[in-house]
Motif scaffolding. Structure first.
Motif, PDB file in Angstrom:
ATOM      1  N   GLY A   3       0.820  -1.216   0.000  1.00 29.55           N
ATOM      2  CA  GLY A   3       0.000   0.000   0.000  1.00 29.55           C
ATOM      3  C   GLY A   3       0.848   1.258   0.000  1.00 29.55           C
ATOM      4  N   ARG A   4       0.200   2.365  -0.365  1.00 25.94           N
ATOM      5  CA  ARG A   4       0.891   3.656  -0.397  1.00 25.94           C
ATOM      6  C   ARG A   4       0.959   4.248   1.013  1.00 25.94           C
ATOM      7  NH1 ARG A   4      -3.005   6.324  -4.752  1.00 25.94           N
ATOM      8  NH2 ARG A   4      -1.847   8.241  -4.305  1.00 25.94           N
ATOM      9  N   ALA A   5       2.010   5.010   1.271  1.00 30.21           N
ATOM     10  CA  ALA A   5       2.129   5.711   2.555  1.00 30.21           C
ATOM     11  C   ALA A   5       1.074   6.810   2.600  1.00 30.21           C
ATOM     12  CB  ALA A   5       3.526   6.311   2.679  1.00 30.21           C
ATOM     13  N   PRO A   6       0.564   7.140   3.800  1.00 29.05           N
ATOM     14  CA  PRO A   6      -0.413   8.235   3.888  1.00 29.05           C
ATOM     15  C   PRO A   6       0.230   9.580   3.531  1.00 29.05           C
ATOM     16  CG  PRO A   6       0.178   7.424   6.078  1.00 29.05           C
ATOM     17  CD  PRO A   6       0.862   6.532   5.092  1.00 29.05           C
ATOM     18  N   THR A   7      -0.564  10.503   3.006  1.00 30.84           N
ATOM     19  CA  THR A   7      -0.044  11.838   2.692  1.00 30.84           C
ATOM     20  C   THR A   7      -0.214  12.784   3.880  1.00 30.84           C
ATOM     21  OG1 THR A   7      -2.162  12.431   1.733  1.00 30.84           O
ATOM     22  CG2 THR A   7      -0.479  11.611   0.213  1.00 30.84           C
ATOM     23  N   CYS A   8      -1.041  12.392   4.845  1.00 25.08           N
ATOM     24  CA  CYS A   8      -1.154  13.123   6.099  1.00 25.08           C
ATOM     25  C   CYS A   8      -1.765  12.169   7.105  1.00 25.08           C
ATOM     26  CB  CYS A   8      -2.018  14.384   5.958  1.00 25.08           C
ATOM     27  SG  CYS A   8      -3.691  14.095   5.358  1.00 25.08           S
ATOM     28  N   ARG A   9      -1.707  12.538   8.392  1.00 24.93           N
ATOM     29  CA  ARG A   9      -2.170  11.606   9.419  1.00 24.93           C
ATOM     30  C   ARG A   9      -2.543  12.373  10.673  1.00 24.93           C
ATOM     31  NH1 ARG A   9       0.463   9.390  14.009  1.00 24.93           N
ATOM     32  NH2 ARG A   9      -0.571   7.465  14.640  1.00 24.93           N
ATOM     33  N   ASN A  54      -6.958  -1.097  -4.942  1.00 31.39           N
ATOM     34  CA  ASN A  54      -8.063  -0.391  -5.627  1.00 31.39           C
ATOM     35  C   ASN A  54      -8.782   0.560  -4.679  1.00 31.39           C
ATOM     36  OD1 ASN A  54      -7.618  -1.761  -7.984  1.00 31.39           O
ATOM     37  ND2 ASN A  54      -9.345  -3.176  -7.765  1.00 31.39           N
ATOM     38  N   VAL A  55      -9.109   0.058  -3.482  1.00 32.03           N
ATOM     39  CA  VAL A  55      -9.854   0.887  -2.525  1.00 32.03           C
ATOM     40  C   VAL A  55      -8.988   2.059  -2.078  1.00 32.03           C
ATOM     41  CG1 VAL A  55     -11.012   0.926  -0.266  1.00 32.03           C
ATOM     42  CG2 VAL A  55     -11.288  -1.060  -1.759  1.00 32.03           C
ATOM     43  N   GLN A  56      -7.711   1.787  -1.798  1.00 31.90           N
ATOM     44  CA  GLN A  56      -6.824   2.879  -1.379  1.00 31.90           C
ATOM     45  C   GLN A  56      -6.681   3.920  -2.492  1.00 31.90           C
ATOM     46  OE1 GLN A  56      -2.550   2.272  -0.728  1.00 31.90           O
ATOM     47  NE2 GLN A  56      -2.657   3.624   1.051  1.00 31.90           N
ATOM     48  N   ASN A  57      -6.492   3.469  -3.726  1.00 34.97           N
ATOM     49  CA  ASN A  57      -6.361   4.426  -4.839  1.00 34.97           C
ATOM     50  C   ASN A  57      -7.625   5.256  -4.999  1.00 34.97           C
ATOM     51  OD1 ASN A  57      -3.734   3.765  -5.475  1.00 34.97           O
ATOM     52  ND2 ASN A  57      -4.317   2.185  -6.957  1.00 34.97           N
ATOM     53  N   TYR A  58      -8.778   4.607  -4.866  1.00 37.54           N
ATOM     54  CA  TYR A  58     -10.045   5.328  -4.989  1.00 37.54           C
ATOM     55  C   TYR A  58     -10.170   6.396  -3.896  1.00 37.54           C
ATOM     56  CZ  TYR A  58     -14.996   6.301  -5.398  1.00 37.54           C
ATOM     57  OH  TYR A  58     -16.200   6.954  -5.533  1.00 37.54           O
ATOM     58  N   HIS A  59      -9.871   6.002  -2.669  1.00 36.35           N
ATOM     59  CA  HIS A  59      -9.992   6.961  -1.560  1.00 36.35           C
ATOM     60  C   HIS A  59      -8.979   8.103  -1.685  1.00 36.35           C
ATOM     61  CE1 HIS A  59     -12.276   4.081   1.409  1.00 36.35           C
ATOM     62  NE2 HIS A  59     -12.964   4.389   0.321  1.00 36.35           N
ATOM     63  N   MET A  60      -7.785   7.798  -2.137  1.00 31.65           N
ATOM     64  CA  MET A  60      -6.753   8.846  -2.239  1.00 31.65           C
ATOM     65  C   MET A  60      -6.902   9.670  -3.526  1.00 31.65           C
ATOM     66  SD  MET A  60      -3.429   6.877  -0.575  1.00 31.65           S
ATOM     67  CE  MET A  60      -2.373   8.311  -0.346  1.00 31.65           C
ATOM     68  N   ASN A  61      -7.127   9.006  -4.655  1.00 36.01           N
ATOM     69  CA  ASN A  61      -7.149   9.737  -5.936  1.00 36.01           C
ATOM     70  C   ASN A  61      -8.494  10.399  -6.199  1.00 36.01           C
ATOM     71  OD1 ASN A  61      -4.687   8.484  -6.069  1.00 36.01           O
ATOM     72  ND2 ASN A  61      -5.190   7.135  -7.771  1.00 36.01           N
ATOM     73  N   SER A  62      -9.590   9.670  -5.965  1.00 29.79           N
ATOM     74  CA  SER A  62     -10.910  10.228  -6.281  1.00 29.79           C
ATOM     75  C   SER A  62     -11.480  11.047  -5.132  1.00 29.79           C
ATOM     76  CB  SER A  62     -11.893   9.108  -6.643  1.00 29.79           C
ATOM     77  OG  SER A  62     -11.379   8.366  -7.726  1.00 29.79           O
ATOM     78  N   ASN A  63     -11.352  10.523  -3.909  1.00 29.53           N
ATOM     79  CA  ASN A  63     -11.899  11.264  -2.765  1.00 29.53           C
ATOM     80  C   ASN A  63     -10.918  12.313  -2.243  1.00 29.53           C
ATOM     81  OD1 ASN A  63     -13.936   9.417  -3.057  1.00 29.53           O
ATOM     82  ND2 ASN A  63     -13.718   8.475  -1.056  1.00 29.53           N
ATOM     83  N   GLY A  64      -9.654  12.203  -2.611  1.00 28.64           N
ATOM     84  CA  GLY A  64      -8.653  13.171  -2.166  1.00 28.64           C
ATOM     85  C   GLY A  64      -8.270  13.017  -0.699  1.00 28.64           C
ATOM     86  N   TRP A  65      -8.446  11.793  -0.165  1.00 30.44           N
ATOM     87  CA  TRP A  65      -8.114  11.565   1.239  1.00 30.44           C
ATOM     88  C   TRP A  65      -6.625  11.260   1.403  1.00 30.44           C
ATOM     89  CZ3 TRP A  65     -12.737   7.713   2.329  1.00 30.44           C
ATOM     90  CH2 TRP A  65     -13.938   8.444   2.254  1.00 30.44           C
ATOM     91  N   CYS A  66      -6.173  11.330   2.681  1.00 27.12           N
ATOM     92  CA  CYS A  66      -4.758  11.088   3.011  1.00 27.12           C
ATOM     93  C   CYS A  66      -4.343   9.634   2.828  1.00 27.12           C
ATOM     94  CB  CYS A  66      -4.516  11.377   4.490  1.00 27.12           C
ATOM     95  SG  CYS A  66      -4.829  13.055   4.936  1.00 27.12           S
ATOM     96  N   ASP A  67      -5.322   8.737   2.873  1.00 28.78           N
ATOM     97  CA  ASP A  67      -5.022   7.298   2.926  1.00 28.78           C
ATOM     98  C   ASP A  67      -6.346   6.580   2.663  1.00 28.78           C
ATOM     99  OD1 ASP A  67      -3.854   4.825   3.478  1.00 28.78           O
ATOM    100  OD2 ASP A  67      -3.209   5.349   5.517  1.00 28.78           O
TER     101      ASP A  67
END
Ligand SMILES: *[C@@H]1O[C@H](CO)[C@@H](O)[C@H](O)[C@H]1NC(C)=O
Ligand SMILES: [Zn+2]
Length: 182
Positions: A29-35, A67-80
């Motif tokens: 998985g990708r590292a979070p962009t904020c936390r 897929n879920v992580q990419n959707y939440h980060m790329n489409s929803n613009g979330w940190c993780d």
């Protein structure tokens, strides 16, 4: 004798009920962009389904976790990925934000809950036994490790937000699990 019991109790407290949890780095998985750090132990456990594709093998569940992580980060613009943990019908747990970070899965509950989502859509069927056992074991694990209050309250997402999540069939199942409250 008391000493032996104390050692046994300490041993059980750290090991009892913990399922296999693949860390973010283990599933790629990708590292979070904020936390935001979360105060623990939390009061609530909120159950979800991803309402996406289900998976019964580790490789297929890893694809879904990404897929879920990419959707939440790329489409929803979330940190993780929004959930604290994801669970597959392979019986494994996939770390999302983990035990000590505030999630993005249930407004008003994020900073005082662990959000657990099962890969798949459980409107007309239940997650298999392996997935249900992994969710239950993850909750016990969180309690034994001090991340979840032992007097926690279990909730379905639909009872905290206007949503069908975690699906009619799975929702009905969790209403009979320990500590469930509307
Ligand atoms: C919880 O959700 C169930 C199923 O949708 C609904 O029947 C019930 O009224 C809800 N209760 C509360 C307090 O939200
Ligand atoms: Zn949900």
């Amino acid at each position: 004798m008391l000493r032996i019991l104390a050692v046994l109790a300490a041993f059980c407290a750290v090991t009892y009920g913990c399922p296999t949890i693949l860390t973010k780095s283990q599933w790629g998985g990708r590292a979070p962009t904020c936390r935001t750090a979360m105060a623990t132990p939390v009061t609530y456990v909120v159950i979800h389904h991803t309402e996406g594709t289900s998976c019964t093998s580790q490789s297929a569940c890893i694809t879904q976790a990404k897929n879920v992580q990419n959707y939440h980060m790329n489409s929803n613009g979330w940190c993780d990925v929004g959930y604290n943990f994801l669970v597959g019908e392979d019986g494994l747990v996939y770390e999302g934000r983990g035990w000590t970070s505030v999630g993005a899965h249930a407004p008003n509950y994020n900073s005082n809950s662990i959000g657990i989502s099962v890969f798949g859509s459980f409107i007309s069927r239940n997650p298999n036994t392996a997935a249900q056992n992994a969710v239950k074991s993850l909750i016990s694990c969180g309690v034994s490790r001090g991340y979840i209050k032992s007097a926690y309250i279990l909730k379905g997402h639909r009872n905290v937000t206007a949503t069908d999540c975690p699906g009619n069939t799975f929702y009905s199942t969790i209403t009979s699990w320990p500590r469930f409250q509307y």
